[in-house]
Motif scaffolding. Structure first.
Motif, PDB file in Angstrom:
ATOM      1  N   LEU A   1     -44.826 -21.232 -21.222  1.00 26.63           N
ATOM      2  CA  LEU A   1     -45.921 -21.338 -20.791  1.00 26.63           C
ATOM      3  C   LEU A   1     -46.560 -22.554 -21.486  1.00 26.63           C
ATOM      4  O   LEU A   1     -46.504 -22.143 -23.072  1.00 26.63           O
ATOM      5  N   PRO A   2     -47.474 -23.265 -21.144  1.00 31.55           N
ATOM      6  CA  PRO A   2     -48.462 -23.277 -23.084  1.00 31.55           C
ATOM      7  C   PRO A   2     -49.425 -23.085 -23.672  1.00 31.55           C
ATOM      8  O   PRO A   2     -49.946 -22.326 -22.728  1.00 31.55           O
ATOM      9  N   ALA A   3     -49.656 -23.934 -24.415  1.00 32.79           N
ATOM     10  CA  ALA A   3     -50.335 -22.714 -25.802  1.00 32.79           C
ATOM     11  C   ALA A   3     -51.649 -23.178 -25.481  1.00 32.79           C
ATOM     12  O   ALA A   3     -51.863 -21.849 -25.647  1.00 32.79           O
ATOM     13  N   GLY A   4     -52.176 -23.246 -24.180  1.00 31.95           N
ATOM     14  CA  GLY A   4     -53.599 -22.968 -23.877  1.00 31.95           C
ATOM     15  C   GLY A   4     -54.018 -21.717 -23.136  1.00 31.95           C
ATOM     16  O   GLY A   4     -54.560 -20.604 -22.873  1.00 31.95           O
TER      17      GLY A   4
ATOM     18  N   ARG B   1     -55.146 -18.280 -23.872  1.00 31.07           N
ATOM     19  CA  ARG B   1     -55.771 -16.545 -23.029  1.00 31.07           C
ATOM     20  C   ARG B   1     -55.417 -16.000 -22.991  1.00 31.07           C
ATOM     21  O   ARG B   1     -55.687 -14.849 -23.268  1.00 31.07           O
ATOM     22  N   LEU B   2     -53.571 -15.233 -22.773  1.00 29.68           N
ATOM     23  CA  LEU B   2     -53.286 -14.051 -22.641  1.00 29.68           C
ATOM     24  C   LEU B   2     -53.069 -13.599 -24.125  1.00 29.68           C
ATOM     25  O   LEU B   2     -54.044 -12.483 -23.816  1.00 29.68           O
ATOM     26  N   ASP B   3     -53.571 -14.529 -24.849  1.00 33.10           N
ATOM     27  CA  ASP B   3     -53.895 -13.457 -26.150  1.00 33.10           C
ATOM     28  C   ASP B   3     -54.980 -13.091 -26.477  1.00 33.10           C
ATOM     29  O   ASP B   3     -55.094 -11.918 -27.455  1.00 33.10           O
ATOM     30  N   ALA B   4     -55.225 -12.939 -25.943  1.00 30.11           N
ATOM     31  CA  ALA B   4     -56.687 -13.143 -26.285  1.00 30.11           C
ATOM     32  C   ALA B   4     -57.210 -11.060 -25.192  1.00 30.11           C
ATOM     33  O   ALA B   4     -58.264 -11.181 -26.179  1.00 30.11           O
ATOM     34  N   TRP B   5     -56.571 -11.640 -24.662  1.00 27.50           N
ATOM     35  CA  TRP B   5     -56.787  -9.533 -23.954  1.00 27.50           C
ATOM     36  C   TRP B   5     -55.238  -9.115 -24.705  1.00 27.50           C
ATOM     37  O   TRP B   5     -55.280  -8.100 -24.132  1.00 27.50           O
TER      38      TRP B   5
ATOM     39  N   ILE C   1     -50.402  -4.747 -26.884  1.00 25.87           N
ATOM     40  CA  ILE C   1     -51.346  -3.650 -26.527  1.00 25.87           C
ATOM     41  C   ILE C   1     -50.403  -3.710 -25.724  1.00 25.87           C
ATOM     42  O   ILE C   1     -50.306  -3.503 -24.046  1.00 25.87           O
ATOM     43  N   ALA C   2     -51.642  -4.336 -24.268  1.00 25.30           N
ATOM     44  CA  ALA C   2     -52.000  -4.466 -23.063  1.00 25.30           C
ATOM     45  C   ALA C   2     -50.669  -5.004 -23.313  1.00 25.30           C
ATOM     46  O   ALA C   2     -50.732  -4.329 -21.738  1.00 25.30           O
ATOM     47  N   GLY C   3     -50.191  -6.109 -23.084  1.00 24.66           N
ATOM     48  CA  GLY C   3     -48.835  -6.236 -22.104  1.00 24.66           C
ATOM     49  C   GLY C   3     -47.459  -4.650 -22.288  1.00 24.66           C
ATOM     50  O   GLY C   3     -46.649  -5.122 -21.468  1.00 24.66           O
ATOM     51  N   LEU C   4     -47.030  -4.432 -23.447  1.00 24.99           N
ATOM     52  CA  LEU C   4     -46.191  -3.337 -23.723  1.00 24.99           C
ATOM     53  C   LEU C   4     -46.610  -2.411 -23.084  1.00 24.99           C
ATOM     54  O   LEU C   4     -45.770  -1.436 -22.277  1.00 24.99           O
TER      55      LEU C   4
ATOM     56  N   LEU D   1     -43.584 -12.165 -24.368  1.00 22.52           N
ATOM     57  CA  LEU D   1     -45.751 -12.387 -25.036  1.00 22.52           C
ATOM     58  C   LEU D   1     -45.742 -11.669 -25.827  1.00 22.52           C
ATOM     59  O   LEU D   1     -46.496 -11.510 -26.640  1.00 22.52           O
ATOM     60  N   SER D   2     -46.058  -9.907 -25.465  1.00 26.47           N
ATOM     61  CA  SER D   2     -46.024  -9.097 -26.592  1.00 26.47           C
ATOM     62  C   SER D   2     -45.062  -8.358 -27.826  1.00 26.47           C
ATOM     63  O   SER D   2     -46.221  -8.211 -28.594  1.00 26.47           O
TER      64      SER D   2
END
Length: 201
Positions: free
Chosen positions: A52-55, A59-63, A68-71, A113-114
């Motif tokens: 995935l691109p850094a941008g 954006r995903l890291d922001a939420w 926690i959300a990903g796991l 990602l998480s």
């Protein structure tokens, strides 16, 4: 190979796994369905997420604070996959099978990602819920005198139950050993204790 190349190969592999020959082969056994096909789809998702691109990651890291959300999403998907009725529907209905495959690919990406963002406490909470649930499902498969999935035989159900319990125990031991090893190395180097063990992916 570059992450983007890995991602393209992973996407192609995921599509191949949805084609009838691969699908029929890997879903012919309850054990193959859950312990081979599902991890393969998750691995494809993890490889795709790695490109995935850094941008997009930002954006995903922001939420996804502390992962926690990903796991949480990963735990929900894996819990659903262990429901016998869903396995039956996935075998008989290609639409549900495709939805299951997409969910597992997304699940693998979310885990990739998480995990790095989650500290040892969050990782432990995640595994402390997921692994006992997996072991409990394994015991249910072993102890039930009836076939829980119409698509699979009782001996296959029993074998899967045994392997689910074994995998849950092995995963817990592996994570704890990894955590201890990371702490020992940091202490030996005179560095502050880490927030988490080395990432899985």
């Amino acid at each position: 190979m570059r992450p983007r190349t890995h991602a393209w190969l992973a996407a192609a592999t995921a599509l191949l796994l949805l084609l009838p020959p691969a699908r029929q082969a890997l879903e012919s056994s309850m054990t193959l369905h859950m312990l081979v096909l599902a991890p393969l789809l998750m691995l494809c998702g993890a490889l795709i997420a790695g490109a995935l691109p850094a941008g997009s990651r930002a954006r995903l890291d922001a939420w996804n604070a502390y992962g926690i959300a990903g796991l949480f999403a990963t735990a929900v998907v894996l819990a659903l996959i262990m429901i016998p009725r869903l396995l039956d529907l996935a075998v008989t209905d290609w639409r549900i099978d495709a939805a299951k495959a997409l969910a597992l690919v997304a699940c693998g990406g979310a885990l990739r990602l998480s995990w790095r963002r989650a500290g040892a406490l969050v990782q432990g909470f995640f595994l402390g819920n997921l692994l006992p649930m997996t072991a409990a499902a394994g015991r249910l498969y072993q102890d039930s005198p009836l076939r829980l999935c119409d698509a699979y035989l009782l001996d296959d159900q029993l074998r899967l139950g045994q392997l689910l319990v074994a995998r849950a125990v092995a995963s817990g031991i592996a994570w704890f050993a990894q955590l201890v090893r990371a702490l020992v190395r940091r202490e030996a180097a005179g560095l502050p204790q880490p927030d988490s063990p080395q990432p899985l992916a």
